[in-house]
Motif scaffolding. Structure first.
Motif, PDB file in Angstrom:
ATOM      1  N   LYS A  37       5.145   6.434  -0.660  1.00  0.00           N
ATOM      2  CA  LYS A  37       5.446   5.943   1.041  1.00  0.00           C
ATOM      3  C   LYS A  37       3.760   5.343   0.944  1.00  0.00           C
ATOM      4  CE  LYS A  37       5.511   8.647   4.811  1.00  0.00           C
ATOM      5  NZ  LYS A  37       6.392  10.526   5.291  1.00  0.00           N
ATOM      6  N   GLY A  38       3.884   4.866   1.998  1.00  0.00           N
ATOM      7  CA  GLY A  38       2.825   3.660   2.889  1.00  0.00           C
ATOM      8  C   GLY A  38       3.814   2.677   3.590  1.00  0.00           C
ATOM      9  N   ASP A  77       1.018  -1.072  -0.061  1.00  0.00           N
ATOM     10  CA  ASP A  77       0.235   0.156  -0.040  1.00  0.00           C
ATOM     11  C   ASP A  77       1.498   1.498   0.102  1.00  0.00           C
ATOM     12  OD1 ASP A  77      -2.068   1.850   0.444  1.00  0.00           O
ATOM     13  OD2 ASP A  77      -2.184   1.355   2.637  1.00  0.00           O
ATOM     14  N   ILE A  78       1.237   1.697  -1.525  1.00  0.00           N
ATOM     15  CA  ILE A  78       1.416   3.413  -1.079  1.00  0.00           C
ATOM     16  C   ILE A  78       1.526   4.044  -1.763  1.00  0.00           C
ATOM     17  CG2 ILE A  78       3.610   2.226  -0.706  1.00  0.00           C
ATOM     18  CD1 ILE A  78       4.880   1.859  -3.781  1.00  0.00           C
ATOM     19  N   THR A  79       1.615   5.856  -1.915  1.00  0.00           N
ATOM     20  CA  THR A  79       0.749   6.157  -2.711  1.00  0.00           C
ATOM     21  C   THR A  79       2.036   7.812  -3.195  1.00  0.00           C
ATOM     22  OG1 THR A  79      -0.600   6.231  -1.238  1.00  0.00           O
ATOM     23  CG2 THR A  79      -0.210   8.403  -2.416  1.00  0.00           C
ATOM     24  N   PRO A  80       1.904   7.908  -4.031  1.00  0.00           N
ATOM     25  CA  PRO A  80       3.161   9.252  -4.995  1.00  0.00           C
ATOM     26  C   PRO A  80       3.228  10.612  -4.016  1.00  0.00           C
ATOM     27  CG  PRO A  80       1.865   9.071  -6.353  1.00  0.00           C
ATOM     28  CD  PRO A  80       1.096   7.747  -5.378  1.00  0.00           C
ATOM     29  N   TYR A  81       4.104  10.960  -3.608  1.00  0.00           N
ATOM     30  CA  TYR A  81       4.354  12.444  -2.970  1.00  0.00           C
ATOM     31  C   TYR A  81       5.250  13.656  -4.425  1.00  0.00           C
ATOM     32  CZ  TYR A  81       1.392  10.642   0.816  1.00  0.00           C
ATOM     33  OH  TYR A  81       0.479  10.025   1.712  1.00  0.00           O
ATOM     34  N   LEU A  82       5.158  14.255  -3.850  1.00  0.00           N
ATOM     35  CA  LEU A  82       6.317  15.445  -4.557  1.00  0.00           C
ATOM     36  C   LEU A  82       7.104  15.973  -2.976  1.00  0.00           C
ATOM     37  CD1 LEU A  82       7.776  17.069  -6.269  1.00  0.00           C
ATOM     38  CD2 LEU A  82       5.993  18.441  -6.352  1.00  0.00           C
TER      39      LEU A  82
END
Length: 140
Positions: A95-96, A75-80
């Motif tokens: 991040k996750g 379970d990951i999500t993209p971030y700037l």
């Protein structure tokens, strides 16, 4: 016809090293702004999960080949991430969390290099994992 020709200097893009990226993530004094990005064509969740799985398998203590999560369990999500003091110090991360052998881990994967910049069990510290992870970071 007369023409005035001038040369524009190329802007040097400051690229951060893996160590600088890790320091930026762990520095409590950094004024980081997290901007959540949407997955899709540009940021493929499937490809990020595959990369995460490949990188996790390089850390022997996790025993990914036997007990590892299947891709959809990552379970990951993209971030700037943007440092408000130095906007040129920005990076894309995923991040996750994930669960391996009934232990939940927090994880941060860096988009550009594809390396895991942070992995730690939730609520604790694993010295063996930390030692193998540091060894993993030194390998290209």
């Amino acid at each position: 016809m007369d023409m005035n020709v001038f040369q524009m200097d190329k802007l040097e893009k400051h690229t951060l090293t893996i160590e600088e990226k890790m320091k930026l993530l762990t520095d409590g004094n950094a004024n980081l702004k997290h901007i959540e990005l949407k997955t899709g064509d540009r940021f493929s969740l499937y490809e990020a999960r595959r990369q995460c799985f490949r990188e996790l398998s390089k850390i022997p203590v996790l025993e990914i080949s036997i007990y590892g999560p299947i891709l959809r369990e990552i379970d990951i999500t993209p971030y700037l991430l943007i440092d408000s003091e130095t906007p040129s110090s920005s990076m894309l991360i995923w991040k996750g969390s994930l669960t391996i052998k009934d232990i939940k881990y927090q994880i941060t994967l860096e988009e550009e290099s594809g390396k895991i910049l942070f992995i730690q069990p939730t609520g604790g510290k694993d010295d063996t994992l930390e030692m193998q992870w540091e060894k993993y970071l030194k390998n290209p």
